[in-house]
Write a protein that holds these residues in place. Structure first.
Motif, PDB file in Angstrom:
ATOM      1  N   ALA A   1       0.841  -1.185   0.000  1.00 35.58           N
ATOM      2  CA  ALA A   1       0.000   0.000   0.000  1.00 35.58           C
ATOM      3  C   ALA A   1       0.881   1.242   0.000  1.00 35.58           C
ATOM      4  CB  ALA A   1      -0.905   0.001   1.230  1.00 35.58           C
ATOM      5  N   ASP A   2       0.397   2.288  -0.644  1.00 39.08           N
ATOM      6  CA  ASP A   2       1.143   3.549  -0.641  1.00 39.08           C
ATOM      7  C   ASP A   2       1.432   3.973   0.791  1.00 39.08           C
ATOM      8  OD1 ASP A   2       1.504   6.614  -0.759  1.00 39.08           O
ATOM      9  OD2 ASP A   2       1.520   6.037  -2.878  1.00 39.08           O
TER      10      ASP A   2
ATOM     11  N   SER B   1      -7.240   4.944  -1.859  1.00 43.11           N
ATOM     12  CA  SER B   1      -6.072   4.141  -1.479  1.00 43.11           C
ATOM     13  C   SER B   1      -5.462   3.515  -2.727  1.00 43.11           C
ATOM     14  CB  SER B   1      -6.467   3.031  -0.488  1.00 43.11           C
ATOM     15  OG  SER B   1      -7.024   3.581   0.702  1.00 43.11           O
ATOM     16  N   ILE B   2      -4.162   3.247  -2.662  1.00 46.39           N
ATOM     17  CA  ILE B   2      -3.457   2.625  -3.789  1.00 46.39           C
ATOM     18  C   ILE B   2      -2.662   1.424  -3.286  1.00 46.39           C
ATOM     19  CG2 ILE B   2      -1.705   2.903  -5.591  1.00 46.39           C
ATOM     20  CD1 ILE B   2      -2.371   5.815  -5.791  1.00 46.39           C
ATOM     21  N   ILE B   3      -2.723   0.329  -4.056  1.00 45.70           N
ATOM     22  CA  ILE B   3      -1.866  -0.827  -3.830  1.00 45.70           C
ATOM     23  C   ILE B   3      -1.034  -1.035  -5.094  1.00 45.70           C
ATOM     24  CG2 ILE B   3      -1.765  -3.320  -3.413  1.00 45.70           C
ATOM     25  CD1 ILE B   3      -4.405  -3.079  -1.917  1.00 45.70           C
ATOM     26  N   TYR B   4       0.278  -1.181  -4.919  1.00 50.32           N
ATOM     27  CA  TYR B   4       1.201  -1.374  -6.035  1.00 50.32           C
ATOM     28  C   TYR B   4       1.695  -2.825  -6.067  1.00 50.32           C
ATOM     29  CZ  TYR B   4       1.632   3.732  -5.445  1.00 50.32           C
ATOM     30  OH  TYR B   4       1.381   5.083  -5.300  1.00 50.32           O
TER      31      TYR B   4
ATOM     32  N   ALA C   1       1.491  10.246 -14.041  1.00 50.57           N
ATOM     33  CA  ALA C   1       0.105  10.700 -13.879  1.00 50.57           C
ATOM     34  C   ALA C   1      -0.169  11.011 -12.408  1.00 50.57           C
ATOM     35  CB  ALA C   1      -0.859   9.643 -14.387  1.00 50.57           C
ATOM     36  N   ASP C   2      -1.037  11.971 -12.190  1.00 55.75           N
ATOM     37  CA  ASP C   2      -1.351  12.421 -10.834  1.00 55.75           C
ATOM     38  C   ASP C   2      -2.396  11.510 -10.203  1.00 55.75           C
ATOM     39  OD1 ASP C   2      -1.548  13.873  -8.502  1.00 55.75           O
ATOM     40  OD2 ASP C   2      -2.891  15.389  -9.344  1.00 55.75           O
ATOM     41  N   LEU C   3      -1.940  10.317  -9.777  1.00 56.59           N
ATOM     42  CA  LEU C   3      -2.854   9.358  -9.151  1.00 56.59           C
ATOM     43  C   LEU C   3      -2.912   9.510  -7.635  1.00 56.59           C
ATOM     44  CD1 LEU C   3      -1.902   6.081 -11.089  1.00 56.59           C
ATOM     45  CD2 LEU C   3      -3.905   7.529 -11.475  1.00 56.59           C
ATOM     46  N   ARG C   4      -1.867  10.069  -7.051  1.00 57.49           N
ATOM     47  CA  ARG C   4      -1.692  10.006  -5.600  1.00 57.49           C
ATOM     48  C   ARG C   4      -2.408  11.146  -4.866  1.00 57.49           C
ATOM     49  NH1 ARG C   4       3.128  10.485  -3.676  1.00 57.49           N
ATOM     50  NH2 ARG C   4       2.972   8.894  -2.021  1.00 57.49           N
ATOM     51  N   ARG C   5      -3.712  11.182  -5.027  1.00 60.45           N
ATOM     52  CA  ARG C   5      -4.571  12.044  -4.220  1.00 60.45           C
ATOM     53  C   ARG C   5      -5.391  11.145  -3.318  1.00 60.45           C
ATOM     54  NH1 ARG C   5      -8.016  16.525  -7.043  1.00 60.45           N
ATOM     55  NH2 ARG C   5      -8.352  16.897  -4.807  1.00 60.45           N
ATOM     56  N   PHE C   6      -5.195  11.281  -2.009  1.00 55.66           N
ATOM     57  CA  PHE C   6      -5.780  10.320  -1.075  1.00 55.66           C
ATOM     58  C   PHE C   6      -6.926  10.883  -0.255  1.00 55.66           C
ATOM     59  CE2 PHE C   6      -1.162   9.160  -1.430  1.00 55.66           C
ATOM     60  CZ  PHE C   6      -1.370   8.140  -2.341  1.00 55.66           C
TER      61      PHE C   6
ATOM     62  N   TYR D   1     -12.245  14.075  -9.428  1.00 55.75           N
ATOM     63  CA  TYR D   1     -11.176  13.081  -9.569  1.00 55.75           C
ATOM     64  C   TYR D   1     -11.730  11.786 -10.142  1.00 55.75           C
ATOM     65  CZ  TYR D   1      -7.251  10.067  -8.327  1.00 55.75           C
ATOM     66  OH  TYR D   1      -6.207   9.177  -8.373  1.00 55.75           O
ATOM     67  N   TRP D   2     -12.852  11.360  -9.616  1.00 52.28           N
ATOM     68  CA  TRP D   2     -13.499  10.120 -10.038  1.00 52.28           C
ATOM     69  C   TRP D   2     -13.848  10.194 -11.525  1.00 52.28           C
ATOM     70  CZ3 TRP D   2     -15.505   6.804  -5.854  1.00 52.28           C
ATOM     71  CH2 TRP D   2     -16.144   5.650  -6.315  1.00 52.28           C
ATOM     72  N   SER D   3     -14.446  11.310 -11.949  1.00 54.13           N
ATOM     73  CA  SER D   3     -14.839  11.471 -13.359  1.00 54.13           C
ATOM     74  C   SER D   3     -13.622  11.469 -14.276  1.00 54.13           C
ATOM     75  CB  SER D   3     -15.628  12.771 -13.530  1.00 54.13           C
ATOM     76  OG  SER D   3     -16.824  12.740 -12.779  1.00 54.13           O
ATOM     77  N   ALA D   4     -12.541  12.111 -13.834  1.00 57.80           N
ATOM     78  CA  ALA D   4     -11.319  12.143 -14.645  1.00 57.80           C
ATOM     79  C   ALA D   4     -10.771  10.743 -14.866  1.00 57.80           C
ATOM     80  CB  ALA D   4     -10.268  13.028 -13.974  1.00 57.80           C
ATOM     81  N   ARG D   5     -10.799   9.899 -13.830  1.00 57.31           N
ATOM     82  CA  ARG D   5     -10.299   8.527 -13.957  1.00 57.31           C
ATOM     83  C   ARG D   5     -11.166   7.713 -14.925  1.00 57.31           C
ATOM     84  NH1 ARG D   5      -7.443  11.210 -11.408  1.00 57.31           N
ATOM     85  NH2 ARG D   5      -6.720  11.419 -13.545  1.00 57.31           N
ATOM     86  N   GLN D   6     -12.473   7.904 -14.853  1.00 58.25           N
ATOM     87  CA  GLN D   6     -13.356   7.165 -15.754  1.00 58.25           C
ATOM     88  C   GLN D   6     -13.201   7.638 -17.196  1.00 58.25           C
ATOM     89  OE1 GLN D   6     -17.211   5.459 -13.832  1.00 58.25           O
ATOM     90  NE2 GLN D   6     -17.150   7.609 -13.219  1.00 58.25           N
ATOM     91  N   ASN D   7     -13.002   8.931 -17.375  1.00 57.20           N
ATOM     92  CA  ASN D   7     -12.874   9.481 -18.729  1.00 57.20           C
ATOM     93  C   ASN D   7     -11.600   9.006 -19.424  1.00 57.20           C
ATOM     94  OD1 ASN D   7     -15.290  10.865 -18.500  1.00 57.20           O
ATOM     95  ND2 ASN D   7     -14.312  12.776 -17.822  1.00 57.20           N
ATOM     96  N   GLU D   8     -10.533   8.775 -18.662  1.00 62.57           N
ATOM     97  CA  GLU D   8      -9.274   8.359 -19.260  1.00 62.57           C
ATOM     98  C   GLU D   8      -9.143   6.836 -19.334  1.00 62.57           C
ATOM     99  OE1 GLU D   8      -6.474  10.143 -16.641  1.00 62.57           O
ATOM    100  OE2 GLU D   8      -6.540   8.518 -15.157  1.00 62.57           O
ATOM    101  N   ALA D   9     -10.120   6.106 -18.786  1.00 62.09           N
ATOM    102  CA  ALA D   9     -10.051   4.650 -18.751  1.00 62.09           C
ATOM    103  C   ALA D   9     -10.308   4.051 -20.133  1.00 62.09           C
ATOM    104  CB  ALA D   9     -11.058   4.106 -17.747  1.00 62.09           C
ATOM    105  N   THR D  10      -9.782   2.857 -20.312  1.00 63.99           N
ATOM    106  CA  THR D  10      -9.988   2.123 -21.563  1.00 63.99           C
ATOM    107  C   THR D  10     -11.341   1.422 -21.577  1.00 63.99           C
ATOM    108  OG1 THR D  10      -7.603   1.705 -21.618  1.00 63.99           O
ATOM    109  CG2 THR D  10      -8.963   0.412 -23.112  1.00 63.99           C
TER     110      THR D  10
END
Length: 278
Positions: free
Chosen positions: A149-150, A162-165, A216-221, A232-241
């Motif tokens: 975890a970050d 939260s992020i898990i790498y 990419a600016d992923l690390r906003r917790f 933030y949520w909308s930005a992640r969905q818009n850039e998703a495949t």
């Protein structure tokens, strides 16, 4: 000059000259040949060394995978419980023996399981985001590293995000199987994951997958307002495949599972999940 004297001169000539042949140069006396031989020797040694390193790394990977499988069996308090109903106590409590895990490594904070993949590993959290890139769960040096975890999120995963790498291993271990979700049919039929904590279980609803640049600016917790979270949520969905579009609720927590992809690990594959307490 008489024919007899000519015969005498011919008889004293070296045999090689009489036969019209030249003396061959030995290759070890030829500088160019020696240089070429040296280059070939160096190349051969380099290939042997690389093969040796590759074989050693492959042996380490197999050993690490075997160790994780044995660990999963040793710390499981019960069989898979994700099929049980929401109302049962078996689902609400964690099926993982975290006391046993902590005896091996006090940095353990969770256990991640994603059905129909081999992702079934403990999650640790170090003081930084470097140590567990090169060390396994037991703290030993390993090219496979560990899922971690970050370092800046809450250890109980109470952060808004939260992020898990984990490494994208060529052997197919750690987070390599996240790439299954890039296939549309697999993504459409697999929406669930499970994050076990010492005090309970989170059901993960997978709603998007995408590839982003490494910087990419992923690390906003944390988010000050729901509007910030929604942005933030909308930005992640818009850039998703691939997306199963889902608007967040005020109390929703986001979990991102991140691994390296692309030439020179220049990109990150991210699987986005909503955490739902069970």
């Amino acid at each position: 000059m008489s024919d007899r004297r000519m015969e005498a001169k011919k008889s004293h000539a070296p045999a090689t000259l009489r036969r019209g042949k030249r003396r061959r140069k030995r290759p070890w006396k030829n500088p160019k040949a020696l240089a070429l031989l040296a280059v070939l020797m160096v190349a051969l040694v380099a290939v042997c060394l690389r093969m040796g390193v590759a074989m050693r790394d492959e042996a380490h990977k197999r050993e690490a995978e075997r160790a994780y499988q044995e660990l999963a069996q040793a710390v499981s308090l019960a069989g898979p419980q994700e099929e049980a109903t929401d109302a049962t106590e078996a689902v609400r409590r964690s099926p993982i023996d975290f006391d046993a895990l902590r005896r091996q490594n006090p940095d353990v904070v969770a256990w991640l399981r994603i059905p129909d993949t081999n992702i079934d590993y403990p999650v640790v959290q170090g003081e930084d985001n470097e140590h567990y890139l090169t060390h396994d769960f037991s703290g030993q040096p390993s090219p496979s590293g560990a899922l971690f975890a970050d370092a800046e999120i809450s250890s109980d995963f109470s952060s808004d995000h939260s992020i898990i790498y984990g490494h994208n291993m060529r052997s197919g271990t750690m987070f390599a199987k996240l790439r299954l979700f890039e296939d549309g049919r697999f993504f459409a039929s697999h929406h669930r994951g499970y994050l076990y904590l010492p005090d309970g279980t989170y059901k993960l609803t997978i709603f998007a997958v995408g590839v982003v640049p490494a910087d990419a600016d992923l690390r906003r917790f944390t988010f000050d307002t729901f509007r910030d979270k929604l942005g933030y949520w909308s930005a992640r969905q818009n850039e998703a495949t691939l997306v199963n579009r889902r608007d967040p609720h005020p109390g929703d927590r986001l979990l991102s599972l991140v691994t390296c992809v692309g030439e020179g690990d220049a990109q990150r594959l991210v699987l986005y999940c909503v955490m739902e307490p069970r």
